[in-house]
Scaffold this motif. Sequence first.
Motif, short mmCIF file in Angstrom:
data_model
loop_
_atom_site.label_atom_id
_atom_site.label_comp_id
_atom_site.label_asym_id
_atom_site.label_seq_id
_atom_site.Cartn_x
_atom_site.Cartn_y
_atom_site.Cartn_z
N PRO A 170 14.92 -77.13 46.03
CA PRO A 170 14.87 -75.87 46.81
C PRO A 170 15.70 -74.80 46.12
O PRO A 170 16.85 -75.05 45.74
N HIS A 171 15.13 -73.63 45.94
CA HIS A 171 15.90 -72.53 45.36
C HIS A 171 17.10 -72.22 46.24
O HIS A 171 18.22 -72.03 45.75
N LEU A 195 8.58 -82.63 34.76
CA LEU A 195 8.08 -81.38 35.31
C LEU A 195 8.96 -80.98 36.48
O LEU A 195 9.56 -81.82 37.15
N VAL A 196 9.03 -79.65 36.74
CA VAL A 196 9.93 -79.14 37.78
C VAL A 196 9.20 -78.16 38.68
O VAL A 196 8.53 -77.24 38.20
N LEU A 197 9.34 -78.37 39.99
CA LEU A 197 8.86 -77.42 40.99
C LEU A 197 10.05 -76.85 41.74
O LEU A 197 10.94 -77.59 42.16
N ILE A 198 10.04 -75.54 41.95
CA ILE A 198 11.04 -74.87 42.76
C ILE A 198 10.41 -74.42 44.07
O ILE A 198 9.41 -73.69 44.06
N ASP A 199 10.98 -74.89 45.18
CA ASP A 199 10.59 -74.41 46.50
C ASP A 199 11.29 -73.07 46.71
O ASP A 199 12.48 -73.01 46.99
N VAL A 211 10.44 -66.79 36.94
CA VAL A 211 10.04 -68.14 36.56
C VAL A 211 10.31 -68.42 35.08
O VAL A 211 10.56 -69.58 34.71
N GLN A 212 10.26 -67.39 34.25
CA GLN A 212 10.54 -67.62 32.83
C GLN A 212 12.02 -67.88 32.62
O GLN A 212 12.42 -68.71 31.79
N PHE A 218 6.47 -74.99 38.21
CA PHE A 218 5.83 -74.52 39.43
C PHE A 218 6.87 -73.77 40.28
O PHE A 218 8.04 -74.15 40.31
N TYR A 219 6.39 -72.74 40.98
CA TYR A 219 7.25 -72.01 41.92
C TYR A 219 6.36 -71.62 43.10
O TYR A 219 5.29 -71.02 42.90
N ALA A 220 6.80 -71.96 44.31
CA ALA A 220 5.99 -71.69 45.50
C ALA A 220 6.79 -70.85 46.50
O ALA A 220 7.99 -71.09 46.69
N PHE A 221 6.11 -69.89 47.12
CA PHE A 221 6.77 -69.11 48.18
C PHE A 221 5.74 -68.59 49.17
O PHE A 221 4.53 -68.61 48.91
N SER A 222 6.25 -68.12 50.32
CA SER A 222 5.41 -67.58 51.40
C SER A 222 5.67 -66.09 51.57
O SER A 222 6.81 -65.63 51.46
#
Length: 405
Positions: A170-171, A195-199, A211-212, A218-222
Amino acid sequence: MSFDVSAIRDEFPILKREIDGNPLVYLDNAATTQKPQCVIDALVDYYTRCNANVHRGAHRLADEATRHFENARDIVKAFLNAPKREEVIWTTGTTEGINIVANGLSALLQPGDEVIATGMDHHANLVTWQQACKTSGATFKTVPVTDDGELDLVAYQALLNERTKFVAIPHVSNALGTINPVKEMTAKAKAVGALVLIDGAQGAAHGWADVQDIGCDFYAFSAHKLYGPMGVGVLWGREAVLADWPVWRTGGEMISTVTLQDATWNVLPYRFEAGTPNVADVIAMGEAIRWFSALDQEAVAAHEKALLAHATKLADEFDGLTVIGRAKNKIGVLSFVMDQGHPADIGFLLDRQGIAVRTGDHCAQPLMARFNVPGTARASFAIYNTLEEVDALFAALKKVRSMLV
């Protein structure tokens, strides 16, 4: 560096509401932010001027809708500092974005592989990886949380090894406000080939979603946590990873060719955008990000820091109140419990005084268990909140305390 909070507030019509005769003090921004008039206008404009489906219509309305729809993708690309617009995928929100990745991951993992999440994750960034590991036979591990509400980076380093295939971070903690060192943690994961995903549900709303710079995959947001509408969000994914990532949903738009026996998939980003898109809300999300990005970000950060500092000072002076989460680096979230009363009672009595906070486990039950509390009351601040509203919160809490004794 200047920040005119009164001018900002004037752009949000809902802030003029009263609750039971009291001015609305809205302190539930980690759950959802309110919307400026320009975002509301963008929704109305779409439905009154160019309501049409996008991409394939051979008429003026479809052309206009498509132009606004794809322009929003360019706005998001710039906001995330993404290398390519094709890496920006529309979703219904952070949860769907994470599930798109988890669905593909479950097809790629093997028994013996390891996935790492954290003990402060929102359920959407925890249960998804649990299920991916159960489906694939991989091993699921979590980074512990310290007494201050920070991730234990020594323990994190010890978890990483050549079997680590995926790390989800989580960010920002939605329950505590802790800002995690995602760039450092991503670099450590990359060093073992994961691999890395950021919530980014909470992080994007504070303008840190480069993101760079982070170096994630991966980066996800609402949108709705970033002054935009509900029901729409973004999954950004690195092109080299997304190009071969297993698709989740099939249907219109994500198809390239179809026969009665087989099908091939469209190019990015459309291969992950099956079905009729949420055109109006995508356009309004673009307007929200345009509006937010035009603000003086240093002034915004200073204002939010001042709100949290003032709230923390008043909390420390408040008898019988305990702050949960004392991370050195936090956003404007004050999560607390009181000696008198369950968090739900506190929230109810605050609401009767016009003050909106969130109560409960904040979709972070393991984190609440870590601190041995049933839940917390959470006041979360946004750019339109004022120091006077922080004072109003604690004045109301004094009344709450007197009623719960």
